[in-house]
Design an enzyme around this catalytic site. Structure first.
Site, PDB file in Angstrom:
ATOM      1  N   ALA A 147     -44.232  -4.765  17.775  1.00 45.36           N
ATOM      2  CA  ALA A 147     -43.347  -5.051  18.601  1.00 45.36           C
ATOM      3  C   ALA A 147     -43.807  -5.800  20.053  1.00 45.36           C
ATOM      4  O   ALA A 147     -43.130  -6.135  20.864  1.00 45.36           O
ATOM      5  CB  ALA A 147     -42.289  -4.011  19.063  1.00 45.36           C
ATOM      6  N   ALA A 148     -45.084  -5.765  19.722  1.00 48.57           N
ATOM      7  CA  ALA A 148     -45.782  -6.556  21.090  1.00 48.57           C
ATOM      8  C   ALA A 148     -45.213  -8.006  21.256  1.00 48.57           C
ATOM      9  O   ALA A 148     -45.014  -8.266  22.382  1.00 48.57           O
ATOM     10  CB  ALA A 148     -47.468  -6.644  20.800  1.00 48.57           C
ATOM     11  N   GLY A 149     -45.000  -8.628  20.183  1.00 52.86           N
ATOM     12  CA  GLY A 149     -44.514  -9.954  20.135  1.00 52.86           C
ATOM     13  C   GLY A 149     -42.945 -10.050  20.825  1.00 52.86           C
ATOM     14  O   GLY A 149     -42.564 -10.859  21.390  1.00 52.86           O
ATOM     15  N   ASP A 150     -42.420  -9.098  20.188  1.00 53.79           N
ATOM     16  CA  ASP A 150     -41.120  -8.699  20.995  1.00 53.79           C
ATOM     17  C   ASP A 150     -41.054  -8.489  22.533  1.00 53.79           C
ATOM     18  O   ASP A 150     -40.111  -8.948  23.213  1.00 53.79           O
ATOM     19  CB  ASP A 150     -40.199  -7.648  20.136  1.00 53.79           C
ATOM     20  CG  ASP A 150     -40.142  -7.840  18.782  1.00 53.79           C
ATOM     21  OD1 ASP A 150     -39.944  -8.931  18.431  1.00 53.79           O
ATOM     22  OD2 ASP A 150     -40.040  -7.066  17.837  1.00 53.79           O
TER      23      ASP A 150
HETATM   24  O1  RIB Z   1     -41.472  -6.872  15.534  1.00 52.30           O
HETATM   25  C1  RIB Z   1     -41.543  -5.410  15.368  1.00 52.30           C
HETATM   26  C2  RIB Z   1     -40.185  -5.333  14.396  1.00 52.30           C
HETATM   27  O2  RIB Z   1     -40.286  -5.745  13.119  1.00 52.30           O
HETATM   28  C3  RIB Z   1     -39.944  -3.804  14.010  1.00 52.30           C
HETATM   29  O3  RIB Z   1     -39.458  -3.067  14.828  1.00 52.30           O
HETATM   30  C4  RIB Z   1     -39.391  -3.754  12.576  1.00 52.30           C
HETATM   31  O4  RIB Z   1     -38.017  -3.301  12.687  1.00 52.30           O
HETATM   32  C5  RIB Z   1     -39.422  -5.235  12.193  1.00 52.30           C
HETATM   33  O5  RIB Z   1     -38.153  -6.077  12.337  1.00 52.30           O
END
Ligand code: RIB
Length: 316
Positions: free
Chosen positions: A253-256
């Site tokens: 989730a670093a990209g998120d």
């Molecule tokens: O970007 C990370 C996410 O990718 C995780 O939280 C997982 O659920 C997938 O959707």
């Protein structure tokens, strides 16, 4: 944060992440013993919504959950993190999205997603949020929900004149009709490679991939390259900004974290370059903690982190 609270709309997936840490990711057919099991709320859409809410933004999240225990857990978590859930719907008889995640000792991960109710997110669900999309400073989508829904969201954002940010993960080839409606495309190396056919492995190949995406009609590309940094590209030129070095615990989730923070920056009225620079720090900080949503930093944490570091870019 500025005086006025920034508002953003995130349209996308919500998963429950089932995580096991181990020394390394096992090979095909291999069984290895790992560390303790961890269950944390995830999903690219939900992670971006939580990242933005933790930075202080008003966040409308448009998503679909199942009617299982994971859905209840996610809803409780969204409310705790301050995400507005009025557009988070539940589909009876369908499981919520699940992600099976392995994290190695260097913080690298491998993920497989069972999309469940995420596949049911419809154009109608997005249409219901039109008025709040129109009041937003940015609209954010990813690709864990149907492509037609994403294309519809891009169309609404265009109609109401709100910047549309697409995080094209998990990657697939995208048509020019959609790409032309994207204000900021934020692929990582793998996604940029799939989108363009250029194998992105260094700065030079990242430039070539960005050139192709710009030619395809995207206005701005931010190609993130993990700890190496990111390339910001538009018609004016390209700028490579180095990554912020941290001790990596979990890169999930670093990209998120990057995308959510970028959207908040834009909604605050920052330039894309300034918003991306800030997002680079938020993403680095997220890598220092385990789990997707629990690792998203607050504005205070990012500000203190920025104050303790320096990050220089070179303009081309
Ligand atoms: O970007 C990370 C996410 O990718 C995780 O939280 C997982 O659920 C997938 O959707």
């Amino acid at each position: 944060m500025g005086h006025k609270r920034p508002t953003i709309t995130v349209i996308g997936s919500s998963n429950m992440d089932l995580v096991v840490r181990s020394k390394r990711i096992p090979a095909v057919g291999e069984t290895i013993l790992g560390g303790d099991f961890l269950m944390v709320p995830g999903g690219k859409g939900a992670n971006q919504a939580v990242a933005a809410a933790k930075l202080g933004a008003q966040v409308y999240f448009v998503a679909r959950l199942g009617d299982d225990i994971f859905a209840e857990h996610s809803l409780v978590n969204f409310r705790k993190e301050g995400v507005d859930t009025r557009y988070v719907l539940q589909t009876p008889g369908v499981p919520s999205g699940i992600a099976l995640i392995m994290v190695d000792e260097k913080g690298n991960n491998s993920i497989v997603v069972a999309p469940g109710a995420n596949r049911r997110l419809s154009e109608k669900d997005v249409e219901a949020a039109r008025a709040d999309i129109a009041r937003s400073g940015a609209v954010v989508c990813q690709l864990e929900v149907p492509l037609e829904t994403v294309a519809f969201a891009a169309k609404i954002a265009d109609e109401v004149d709100v910047p549309f940010i697409l995080d094209p993960a998990p990657a697939c080839r995208l048509g020019t009709d959609l790409l032309r409606l994207v204000d900021i495309l934020k692929p990582n190396e793998t996604e940029a490679s799939i989108l363009t056919g250029v194998k992105v492995q260094d700065e030079a190949s990242a430039y070539r991939a960005c050139e192709k995406l710009l030619k395809g009609g995207v206005r701005t590309v931010i190609l993130t390259m993990g700890s190496k940094g990111y390339l910001l590209a538009d018609q004016e030129g390209m700028e490579f900004v180095p990554g912020v070095k941290v001790r990596a615990v979990d890169s999930t989730a670093a990209g998120d974290a990057f995308t959510g923070s970028l959207a908040v920056g834009l909604a605050q009225g920052k330039s894309i370059a300034q918003a991306a620079w800030y997002a680079n720090y938020a993403a680095a900080l997220s890598v220092t903690k385990m789990g997707a949503q629990p690792s998203m930093p607050t504005a205070k944490q990012v500000d203190e982190f920025v104050a303790g570091r320096k990050c220089k870019g070179k303009r081309r």
